[in-house]
Enzyme design. Sequence first.
Site, PDB file in Angstrom:
ATOM      1  CB  ILE A   1      -0.987   0.042   1.205  1.00 45.84           C
ATOM      2  CG1 ILE A   1      -0.224  -0.165   2.520  1.00 45.84           C
ATOM      3  CG2 ILE A   1      -2.108  -0.949   1.025  1.00 45.84           C
ATOM      4  CD1 ILE A   1      -1.097   0.053   3.754  1.00 45.84           C
TER       5      ILE A   1
ATOM      6  N   GLY B   1       7.879   3.124   2.360  1.00 48.75           N
ATOM      7  CA  GLY B   1       8.456   3.934   3.439  1.00 48.75           C
ATOM      8  C   GLY B   1       9.943   4.100   3.203  1.00 48.75           C
TER       9      GLY B   1
ATOM     10  CG  PHE C   1      13.642   2.129   7.398  1.00 47.46           C
ATOM     11  CD1 PHE C   1      15.005   2.130   7.614  1.00 47.46           C
ATOM     12  CD2 PHE C   1      12.862   3.076   8.043  1.00 47.46           C
ATOM     13  CE1 PHE C   1      15.584   3.057   8.467  1.00 47.46           C
ATOM     14  CE2 PHE C   1      13.429   3.998   8.890  1.00 47.46           C
ATOM     15  CZ  PHE C   1      14.801   4.003   9.099  1.00 47.46           C
ATOM     16  N   GLY C   2      11.452   0.521   3.549  1.00 48.58           N
ATOM     17  CA  GLY C   2      10.949  -0.580   2.725  1.00 48.58           C
ATOM     18  C   GLY C   2       9.463  -0.390   2.467  1.00 48.58           C
TER      19      GLY C   2
ATOM     20  CE  LYS D   1       4.894   2.617   9.260  1.00 52.88           C
ATOM     21  NZ  LYS D   1       5.423   3.829   9.848  1.00 52.88           N
TER      22      LYS D   1
ATOM     23  CG  ASP E   1       7.230  15.101  10.669  1.00 55.30           C
ATOM     24  OD1 ASP E   1       6.821  16.166  10.152  1.00 55.30           O
ATOM     25  OD2 ASP E   1       7.614  14.130   9.998  1.00 55.30           O
TER      26      ASP E   1
END
Length: 965
Positions: A586, A589, A591-592, A612, A727
């Site tokens: 979906i 990110g 890292f992957g 994730k 953030d």
Amino acid sequence: MFKVLVLLDTTTVLGELDWKTFPVNGWDAITEMDEQNRPIHTFQVCHVMEPNQNNWLRSGWIQRQAAQRVYVELRFTLRDCNSIPWVSGTCKETFNLFYLQTDEPLPGRTRFRSTDYAKVDTIAADESFTQTDLGDRVLRLNTEVREVGPVTKKGFYLAFQDVGACIALVSVKVFYKRCPSTLRNLAEFPETVPHMDSSSLVEVRGACVENAEERDTPKLYCGADGDWLVPLGRCICRIGHEEMDDHCRACKPGYFKAFAGNTKCSKCPQHSSSHDQAATICHCNKGFYRGVKDPSSMACTRPPSAPRNLVSLINDTALFLQWMPPINTGGRSDITYNVLCQRCDGGDGIVTQCEPCEPDLRFIPRPLGITGTSVAILDYAIYANYTFHVEAVNGVSGLGVAPRSLANVTVNTHQAGPAFLGIVRKDWTTHNSIALSWSEVEQPTSDIVDYEIKYHEKEQEQLIYSSTRTKSTSVVVTGLRPSTVYVFHVRARTSAGYTAFSPNFEFATAAEDIADQGQVLVVVTASVGGFSLLHTVMFLFVSYAPVPFSGIKTYVDPDTYEDPTQAVEEFAKEIDPSYICIDRVIGAGEFGEVCSGHLRIPGRKDIAVAIKTLKGGYMEEQRREFLREASIIGQFNNSNIIRLEGVVTKSELYMHLSTHLSYSNTFFPILSGRPVMIVVEYMENGALDAFLRTREGQFTVLQLVGMLRGIAVGMMYLSDMGYVHRDLAARNILVDENLVCKVSDFGMSRILEDDSESAYTASGGKIPIRWTAPEAIAYGKFSSASDVWSYAIVMWEVMSYGERPYWEMSNQDVILSIEEGYRLPAPIGCPMTLHQLMLHCWQKESSQRPSFNDMLSFLDKLIINPSSMLTLVNDALSFSDSPEEMPDYPLFISIGDWLDSIKMSQYKSNFLAAGYTTPDSIATMSIEDIKRIGVCLIGHQRRIISSIQSLRLQLHHIHQSGFQV
Ligand code: ADE
């Protein structure tokens, strides 16, 4: 007008003229006498009947003197030939004028040679004869002027040649012109002879008249015709003198003139006089003075009388002195006040001793040169007697021998709260936090409401205080900088007011790479005693460590663990990867990939999850960084924070893939080597920003506010835990199928490298500028208050259905415009109260912003009473590019920000000192009040009063909507 200088006038020559004629029987000299017995010299010739006439008449030698251009005026009669019968053919009606220059008269016997003479002109009569009505002919006198020359020799002769006319030469006048002596622009110009060459002018410098001085060199030009041309420069009357009829005359007694110029003398100003003529200044009468900077035209003035009605007032934070201006201002408007302080403590039976007050007593706005009529005094000792002398001074105070104009008041600070006698201890530190605790206030006279902890960096160029409050006798101060010494002081708020602050206590944070004392204990113990012991110690640690708010866990920074894997083990459950079913990818990110799928733990209900993943071939450092987020989320348990289901860190592989997914490269990292995954609850509607952008205008305001409320709940939870997100943005909020919003993306709280919105700041950090509070951008001061700022940006994103904050403005422009006081306008259709709440969160001063707790209770009030959201902000209040055009800030803004926004920042201390510290109190101010607090310029008074008028309207609206400030 030119001046005429006559070289010869035949009408004024009394004796013989001694003019010569050639031949001797040509011209006739006739001398008659007039009534006054003066001779009239006339020369006649009339040989009209005879042909070939050549009769010459020569004047005597005429001295040229200073003349350069000589004029000859001839008066004569000339008979019309027609009037003489039988003369046709020989009669002429003109004669010729000649001249001859010589340096001396010609000897008497010199032969006359017509060729020696230069011709000037042929002269004809204008009117020879005029016919009268009766037919008679009347002889008319003609006047002709001719210029002769240029004449350069010392003298000259004139010669008249007759060639057969009937002439009577009645007079000859020889003259030259001069520019007369004159006065122009207070300068004298001497009589001047024009230049011989008619096209050149003679430049003449003037001399200033008496008592005048040159301003610009005065000059005139003498023209060929003897007229003055082109006046340049001028003189001006000296000090003590005025212009009168082209001269400078002395000022009369009682008058003065302090500056050179062509102005009149002025009457001596009030309370001053001059006794002599030509006064340059008037001297002040006895008892009156002139300040060093007072102009001489200003009336002489006196020092003011003492301030009136001096009163003192102690509230729970400060001691206030207030007074009224003196009755007699001495005739000046520059009154200021000095507050002089003495501490007069006397022991029992001992005579009271007074000494200057402690140097660290703080006066707001300042102790000396106060322009308003009040001052706030902070940091005074309690149980002390202070005597304050308020002195009124103006520009002439101290010039005479008059006594000082003082009003006195004595204040006993027993009225304030009890002393804070506790010792503040440091319990533990990390690189960014310090835990403090202290003992209860001794013998509190009243109940303690809470404690205020104020702190600042010790080595700071500009002293910036931060503060926090707690109800308990301990606090964890977070958001500090590593290896930095901080100065803390604590005071208690009791029902009777504040205690004095404790003395300063200095504590330093740990270095960034060294674990703090408390955590070292945990880690060491854990590595010795194993997992269960670690758990016990952590439990003890959490139990005994001072916490700011009882009942809520404190967030533990995973970076404080020597081995972050231990933090993961501590806070995240390990999941057997065989329980995870991956459906589809979906997103991607840092890292992957991010996938959706299901968690099927035997004996439990299936749950939808997002997984994730960490790309294959990762380095150990990346693995730690990746899992860091899990050790953060794992500490949270709140319905508006994304829930961590667990992590996969230990398995050798093998999981189920949904039947429709083949083994593809997509899952290479999972399939090659040890899989590393973070499994969180699945949020059907994905990221909030993208979600809203695809559903523009599809929700009610109440639904949007409901989403915001959820985010506020999550954020309140985080801030209570002492976690600063850094953030917070709509892209980092996830939305589930029921529109529940949950705060996510916690990996970035330490470094914001991975957020595509992050930009490098001057200090080198990467920050999502548009979402970040100014103090965090400027000097990295991230706190829950800076999260509140970001939250309000999220509010704006939500109310504008995912619009980009500040649109396409550059980051640099965003920073500048925020600094100048601009704030995002209300999105279209946004209830006014919500925009006001946003503005409240965007106050420059972070301590003025509401807490997440305040935000939540406000949103709850709106939800309970939705009619309060009916007033929408006028679409006209769009983002303006000039602070002048900005709408006035509403209720929530601080007084400082309000004054900044209307460019009147210079009056902050006046408002504060006069006790105008809340919007409600400001709204009551009249123009008189504004003047009274020291706003003297009319333009400034107007600007402030018009902003107050609009503040009143906003207040009215807010009070109607039921919000309590
Ligand atoms: N994208 C990232 N995390 C997600 C989640 N938990 N649910 C849905 N989409 C996501």
